[in-house]
Scaffold this motif. Sequence first.
Motif, PDB file in Angstrom:
ATOM      1  N   PHE A   1     109.206  43.047 106.978  1.00 35.81           N
ATOM      2  CA  PHE A   1     110.482  43.590 106.514  1.00 35.81           C
ATOM      3  C   PHE A   1     110.738  42.983 105.124  1.00 35.81           C
ATOM      4  O   PHE A   1     110.217  41.920 104.805  1.00 35.81           O
ATOM      5  CB  PHE A   1     111.613  43.183 107.468  1.00 35.81           C
ATOM      6  CG  PHE A   1     111.379  43.642 108.888  1.00 35.81           C
ATOM      7  CD1 PHE A   1     111.980  44.804 109.375  1.00 35.81           C
ATOM      8  CD2 PHE A   1     110.535  42.935 109.735  1.00 35.81           C
ATOM      9  CE1 PHE A   1     111.757  45.223 110.678  1.00 35.81           C
ATOM     10  CE2 PHE A   1     110.307  43.357 111.043  1.00 35.81           C
ATOM     11  CZ  PHE A   1     110.916  44.505 111.521  1.00 35.81           C
ATOM     12  N   GLY A   2     111.581  43.651 104.316  1.00 37.08           N
ATOM     13  CA  GLY A   2     112.014  43.011 103.066  1.00 37.08           C
ATOM     14  C   GLY A   2     111.148  43.277 101.858  1.00 37.08           C
ATOM     15  O   GLY A   2     110.483  44.304 101.761  1.00 37.08           O
ATOM     16  N   CYS A   3     111.129  42.296 100.955  1.00 35.03           N
ATOM     17  CA  CYS A   3     110.644  42.532  99.591  1.00 35.03           C
ATOM     18  C   CYS A   3     109.161  42.201  99.418  1.00 35.03           C
ATOM     19  O   CYS A   3     108.473  41.810 100.346  1.00 35.03           O
ATOM     20  CB  CYS A   3     111.476  41.699  98.625  1.00 35.03           C
ATOM     21  SG  CYS A   3     111.236  39.925  98.847  1.00 35.03           S
TER      22      CYS A   3
ATOM     23  N   ASN B   1     107.846  38.902 100.716  1.00 36.06           N
ATOM     24  CA  ASN B   1     107.495  38.891 102.136  1.00 36.06           C
ATOM     25  C   ASN B   1     106.172  39.602 102.370  1.00 36.06           C
ATOM     26  O   ASN B   1     105.380  39.185 103.208  1.00 36.06           O
ATOM     27  CB  ASN B   1     108.600  39.563 102.956  1.00 36.06           C
ATOM     28  CG  ASN B   1     109.478  38.555 103.646  1.00 36.06           C
ATOM     29  OD1 ASN B   1     109.501  37.394 103.260  1.00 36.06           O
ATOM     30  ND2 ASN B   1     110.189  38.983 104.670  1.00 36.06           N
TER      31      ASN B   1
ATOM     32  N   THR C   1     110.505  38.537 108.714  1.00 29.38           N
ATOM     33  CA  THR C   1     111.827  39.161 108.602  1.00 29.38           C
ATOM     34  C   THR C   1     112.519  38.965 107.246  1.00 29.38           C
ATOM     35  O   THR C   1     112.170  38.091 106.470  1.00 29.38           O
ATOM     36  CB  THR C   1     112.761  38.548 109.665  1.00 29.38           C
ATOM     37  OG1 THR C   1     112.905  37.149 109.383  1.00 29.38           O
ATOM     38  CG2 THR C   1     112.218  38.741 111.062  1.00 29.38           C
ATOM     39  N   CYS C   2     113.544  39.796 107.037  1.00 27.36           N
ATOM     40  CA  CYS C   2     114.362  39.782 105.819  1.00 27.36           C
ATOM     41  C   CYS C   2     115.826  39.713 106.241  1.00 27.36           C
ATOM     42  O   CYS C   2     116.189  40.213 107.296  1.00 27.36           O
ATOM     43  CB  CYS C   2     114.114  41.077 105.054  1.00 27.36           C
ATOM     44  SG  CYS C   2     115.259  41.406 103.703  1.00 27.36           S
ATOM     45  N   THR C   3     116.664  39.091 105.436  1.00 16.70           N
ATOM     46  CA  THR C   3     118.078  39.010 105.801  1.00 16.70           C
ATOM     47  C   THR C   3     118.999  39.333 104.625  1.00 16.70           C
ATOM     48  O   THR C   3     120.171  39.007 104.631  1.00 16.70           O
ATOM     49  CB  THR C   3     118.390  37.609 106.399  1.00 16.70           C
ATOM     50  OG1 THR C   3     119.726  37.599 106.866  1.00 16.70           O
ATOM     51  CG2 THR C   3     118.191  36.481 105.382  1.00 16.70           C
ATOM     52  N   VAL C   4     118.443  40.019 103.619  1.00 18.29           N
ATOM     53  CA  VAL C   4     119.227  40.238 102.393  1.00 18.29           C
ATOM     54  C   VAL C   4     120.481  41.075 102.658  1.00 18.29           C
ATOM     55  O   VAL C   4     121.512  40.863 102.045  1.00 18.29           O
ATOM     56  CB  VAL C   4     118.340  40.821 101.264  1.00 18.29           C
ATOM     57  CG1 VAL C   4     118.033  42.284 101.455  1.00 18.29           C
ATOM     58  CG2 VAL C   4     118.975  40.584  99.905  1.00 18.29           C
TER      59      VAL C   4
ATOM     60  N   CYS D   1     112.714  35.115 106.126  1.00 16.20           N
ATOM     61  CA  CYS D   1     114.030  34.689 105.627  1.00 16.20           C
ATOM     62  C   CYS D   1     115.111  34.590 106.703  1.00 16.20           C
ATOM     63  O   CYS D   1     115.935  33.681 106.680  1.00 16.20           O
ATOM     64  CB  CYS D   1     114.473  35.645 104.533  1.00 16.20           C
ATOM     65  SG  CYS D   1     113.374  35.592 103.107  1.00 16.20           S
TER      66      CYS D   1
ATOM     67  N   VAL E   1     119.589  34.927  99.357  1.00 13.06           N
ATOM     68  CA  VAL E   1     118.218  34.493  99.064  1.00 13.06           C
ATOM     69  C   VAL E   1     118.098  33.003  98.696  1.00 13.06           C
ATOM     70  O   VAL E   1     117.238  32.307  99.234  1.00 13.06           O
ATOM     71  CB  VAL E   1     117.565  35.406  97.982  1.00 13.06           C
ATOM     72  CG1 VAL E   1     116.230  34.844  97.500  1.00 13.06           C
ATOM     73  CG2 VAL E   1     117.372  36.817  98.536  1.00 13.06           C
TER      74      VAL E   1
ATOM     75  N   ARG F   1     115.428  30.873 100.770  1.00 10.06           N
ATOM     76  CA  ARG F   1     114.160  30.670 100.058  1.00 10.06           C
ATOM     77  C   ARG F   1     114.127  29.356  99.292  1.00 10.06           C
ATOM     78  O   ARG F   1     113.125  29.032  98.643  1.00 10.06           O
ATOM     79  CB  ARG F   1     113.916  31.834  99.091  1.00 10.06           C
ATOM     80  CG  ARG F   1     113.495  33.117  99.781  1.00 10.06           C
ATOM     81  CD  ARG F   1     111.989  33.127  99.956  1.00 10.06           C
ATOM     82  NE  ARG F   1     111.549  34.233 100.783  1.00 10.06           N
ATOM     83  CZ  ARG F   1     110.270  34.485 101.050  1.00 10.06           C
ATOM     84  NH1 ARG F   1     109.322  33.735 100.546  1.00 10.06           N
ATOM     85  NH2 ARG F   1     109.950  35.477 101.827  1.00 10.06           N
TER      86      ARG F   1
ATOM     87  N   GLN G   1     111.708  35.568  92.203  1.00 11.97           N
ATOM     88  CA  GLN G   1     113.070  36.137  92.274  1.00 11.97           C
ATOM     89  C   GLN G   1     113.663  36.294  90.888  1.00 11.97           C
ATOM     90  O   GLN G   1     114.520  37.133  90.662  1.00 11.97           O
ATOM     91  CB  GLN G   1     113.990  35.266  93.135  1.00 11.97           C
ATOM     92  CG  GLN G   1     113.682  35.290  94.616  1.00 11.97           C
ATOM     93  CD  GLN G   1     113.785  36.669  95.227  1.00 11.97           C
ATOM     94  OE1 GLN G   1     114.265  37.620  94.603  1.00 11.97           O
ATOM     95  NE2 GLN G   1     113.319  36.801  96.442  1.00 11.97           N
TER      96      GLN G   1
HETATM   97 FE1  F3S Z   1     112.935  39.190 100.213  1.00  9.01          FE
HETATM   98 FE2  F3S Z   1     114.615  39.815 102.107  1.00  9.01          FE
HETATM   99 FE3  F3S Z   1     113.809  37.377 101.869  1.00  9.01          FE
HETATM  100  S1  F3S Z   1     114.612  40.631 100.093  1.00  9.01           S
HETATM  101  S2  F3S Z   1     113.352  37.080  99.740  1.00  9.01           S
HETATM  102  S3  F3S Z   1     112.560  39.159 102.358  1.00  9.01           S
HETATM  103  S4  F3S Z   1     115.862  38.013 102.370  1.00  9.01           S
END
Ligand code: F3S
Length: 479
Positions: free
Chosen positions: A51-53, A56, A87-90, A122, A207, A211, A242
């Motif tokens: 998930f996420g950027c 990740n 995972t991502c938590t943005v 994250c 973030v 991070r 970032q």
């Molecule tokens: Fe990326 Fe999501 Fe973490 S955007 S830095 S994976 S909170």
Amino acid sequence: MNIDLSIYDGMQNPPSDDTGRQYYYMAKCREIVSEKSGELNRPLRACVNTFGCQMNARDSEKLIGILELIGYEITEDEHADFVIYNTCTVRENANLKVYGRLGYLSNIKKKNPHMLIALCGCMMQEEVVVNKIRKSYSFVDMIFGTHNIFKFAEILYSRYMSDSMIIDIWKDTDKIVEDLPVERKYPFKSGVNIMFGCNNFCSYCIVPYVRGRERSRSPKDIVEEIKKLVDDGVVEIMLLGQNVNSYGKNLKEPVTFAKLLTMVEEIDGLKRIRFMTSHPKDLSDELIEVMKNSKKICRHLHLPVQSGSSRVLKMMNRKYDKDHYLKLADKIKAAMPDISLTTDIIVGFPGETEEDFLETIDVVKKVQYDSAYTFIYSKRTGTPAASMDNQIPKEVVKDRFDRLLKEVQTIAAKQTERFVGKTMEVLVEEKNSQLAGYVTGKLSNGTTVHFPGDETLIGSLVNVKLLNAKGFYYMGEME
Ligand code: F3S
Ligand code: SAH
Ligand code: SF4
């Protein structure tokens, strides 16, 4: 990857350096995987879901590198022996998606009790999340975070040796562990971390909390990694951080991002250089100059504006105002008229008025973005913005979001038109999944192009005439 683990076989104690220690645990894990697959008379399969950027995505390639080295076969099917969610938590949505999918995984695990489930990334850096998983998702086997992802093999080995959930989260780190295995998703292109963490603390953003503080890799390690990638067939790299514009500030011998780019430019065989993300507050003239004179740096700059209102930008702690951003965009376009500018925009930040929103629309109109990612503000617990007064009602945000999206799409479609009829270089990335006999690739400026061709073209740079523009992409034909 060709790595010989046998020197670690039978070693009594792990070596004292971080990298060696992890290879030692990979050798141990490999023994166990081999034993288990012997019992089952089939290979063990692992699935990594990201998930996420881009950060990740790159981390997942590192997990897969380790999994392959210890003997797992990689699959995209979650009916596997080992499933990992990175995972991502943005935004809140990212979290909800993970909880939803965990429900589904628990059903698979009921039918296959030997299955292992790991959560990392994250979201796991948030204490509330870990507590919730411990309590309500006790079928999860391993939880680890962003700072100790390099310890994956060691954590997995602890789980093999015990029957209970392993939780290993670090609050922060100043470590950068180099030279671990990594398995790329694409043979011809790769992300390359140049720095980790973020020190900017934009008031809406989680973030920096998940991070950690900014850490730059040394130019030498970066250049060496890219050289190895190029030897292995990579023609395009994406430098990841970032805020790449603050690269190198905390190194013993400080190096600017622009200087790093000139070092990367010199690598023979490398054809294209991309980077992500640039913060407008410290994008230097030196960088614009280096980009302008470069033969390899792509004609694309992702320059997140977040809001067009100087008042909102101040509340966001972005450290630039509308005027600074517009002047910067003009300067970049004057230096490179064919550049494609893209951005991120948040709608509905606490206290955003209709006037503030119209300032954002004004920036969109003035800059003429080739594309923009638009986000609805999402409240992240622990960030300063979460406790600001004046959170905007859902209906108002939705209405602004729709109006913004329409504007962005109209301008993007117009921007794409400007290259129709031209012949441009495309890096062919994949077979087209919709149109038989077509392949899909990317221009230097990042725009997608579909054109007739076969799989043998994948990974090569070809000249394509752009026949017509369809909103965000082109249909073309090879010259
Ligand atoms: Fe990326 Fe999501 Fe973490 S955007 S830095 S994976 S909170
Ligand atoms: N470091 C990058 C952005 C990383 S997060 C930068 O500063 O440019 C990617 C994007 O997610 C951000 O640019 C922002 O537009 C969006 N974002 C971050 N936090 C958010 C939040 N709380 N709600 C909505 N969007 C958010
Ligand atoms: Fe978040 Fe701002 Fe850091 Fe980007 S620069 S990751 S938006 S805090």
